[in-house]
Design a protein around this motif. Sequence first.
Motif, PDB file in Angstrom:
ATOM      1  N   GLY A  61       0.777  -1.232   0.000  1.00 37.19           N
ATOM      2  CA  GLY A  61       0.000   0.000   0.000  1.00 37.19           C
ATOM      3  C   GLY A  61       0.807   1.278   0.000  1.00 37.19           C
ATOM      4  O   GLY A  61       0.254   2.361   0.217  1.00 37.19           O
ATOM      5  N   PHE A  62       2.107   1.196  -0.262  1.00 30.12           N
ATOM      6  CA  PHE A  62       2.949   2.398  -0.307  1.00 30.12           C
ATOM      7  C   PHE A  62       2.963   2.996  -1.714  1.00 30.12           C
ATOM      8  O   PHE A  62       3.003   2.261  -2.710  1.00 30.12           O
ATOM      9  CB  PHE A  62       4.386   2.070   0.094  1.00 30.12           C
ATOM     10  N   VAL A  91       2.542   7.825   6.643  1.00 28.88           N
ATOM     11  CA  VAL A  91       3.646   6.965   7.047  1.00 28.88           C
ATOM     12  C   VAL A  91       4.749   7.145   6.018  1.00 28.88           C
ATOM     13  O   VAL A  91       4.525   6.973   4.817  1.00 28.88           O
ATOM     14  CB  VAL A  91       3.212   5.485   7.099  1.00 28.88           C
ATOM     15  N   GLY A  92       5.934   7.524   6.457  1.00 33.08           N
ATOM     16  CA  GLY A  92       7.058   7.728   5.556  1.00 33.08           C
ATOM     17  C   GLY A  92       8.084   6.626   5.701  1.00 33.08           C
ATOM     18  O   GLY A  92       8.438   6.234   6.816  1.00 33.08           O
ATOM     19  N   LEU A  93       8.573   6.104   4.571  1.00 33.84           N
ATOM     20  CA  LEU A  93       9.581   5.039   4.591  1.00 33.84           C
ATOM     21  C   LEU A  93      10.683   5.374   3.592  1.00 33.84           C
ATOM     22  O   LEU A  93      10.399   5.724   2.443  1.00 33.84           O
ATOM     23  CB  LEU A  93       8.945   3.693   4.258  1.00 33.84           C
ATOM     24  N   PHE A  94      11.931   5.260   4.039  1.00 30.04           N
ATOM     25  CA  PHE A  94      13.090   5.472   3.170  1.00 30.04           C
ATOM     26  C   PHE A  94      13.932   4.207   3.175  1.00 30.04           C
ATOM     27  O   PHE A  94      14.266   3.674   4.239  1.00 30.04           O
ATOM     28  CB  PHE A  94      13.919   6.652   3.673  1.00 30.04           C
ATOM     29  N   TYR A  95      14.242   3.710   1.994  1.00 32.27           N
ATOM     30  CA  TYR A  95      15.090   2.521   1.852  1.00 32.27           C
ATOM     31  C   TYR A  95      16.283   2.867   0.971  1.00 32.27           C
ATOM     32  O   TYR A  95      16.123   3.436  -0.116  1.00 32.27           O
ATOM     33  CB  TYR A  95      14.311   1.368   1.228  1.00 32.27           C
ATOM     34  N   TYR A  96      17.472   2.521   1.458  1.00 34.98           N
ATOM     35  CA  TYR A  96      18.691   2.782   0.692  1.00 34.98           C
ATOM     36  C   TYR A  96      19.564   1.540   0.680  1.00 34.98           C
ATOM     37  O   TYR A  96      19.838   0.938   1.729  1.00 34.98           O
ATOM     38  CB  TYR A  96      19.474   3.944   1.305  1.00 34.98           C
TER      39      TYR A  96
END
Length: 341
Positions: A61-62, A91-96
Amino acid sequence: MRQTVLGIALFVGLVSSVHAAGADDGARIALVIGNGDYAAGRLVNAVLDARSMAETLRGLGFEVLAHENTGYREMRRALAEFGERLSADSVGLFYYAGHGLQVNGKNYLVPVDAEIKSERYVSAEAVDAESVLAEMQAAKTRVNIVIMDACRDNPFVTRFRGLARGLAFMPAPAGTYVAYATGPGSVAEDGEPGRNGIYTGELLKALREPGLRIEDVFKRVRIAVQARTENRQNPWDASSMTGDFFFTGAPAAPVPPALSVREEVRNERGVLAVTSPIDGVEVFVNGQRVGEARRGRVLVIDRLAAGAYRLSARRAGYRPWEREVQVALNDRVEVVVELER
């Protein structure tokens, strides 16, 4: 092939209690960056890991902003766009996934076009990891998630003595969950080329499991990674979160067992309890002998319908005894028979 990899996941909850996924969570916004095409040393799995993460997050759902092999300017613009999309109820999500560096306790994410001649160039050529948290905090996002899978054994560290191995612990507000692909100073296995790294691969599986809290997600990952690497790699985590967060929704409330309903006829009857201070007393109800009363014992006549009964008693050598007794529904009537000579 083995690489030393450090993966960090920061889960920042700005409220003490986090709703289950799908329950008034608001928009879910994710920024996913995978950097692998470095001139100084290519990472074989970083871009694939980022692509897989983006696909999984979309399924959860992002809204995903995905970037691959980004230069410094593109990374900065991506972070700015990410910050613009965030809001207080989201809702914030950061992927690196890519190279990361630590200088004087500060963490930096390395763009693919970085030209780092010495540690003095790091702040000019790389992106400060804390700027990610700054974007989230500026938006006052209700739930913030930052995941960094950064290679530790990279050419920048081995080239300059001033650069520390691994990433430093990032300061974060209360309500933070931190998960590591492996313990500091230990070796994390990158996996085979063309496949996801071991840690990220197991994380992707756990994220899809319904009804798991953040803590349960990473517990599953830790167990699976330990099993696959025969305990050579030991993911670990730390948390200051007090609320629950679910990627795929809270488990359904248990369904109470079905009620068993039946209709039965109420047994509305009365009881006569007859005692006598002497033995051998015959007892009759409406002229019918029902038994014998004995000293120290109780003669019980039960299942009597409500109404009046003629109770009589006799024993040789004694005068006959008789009395009318009124019995009510669900009532017990105590009667003492005292015969006279």
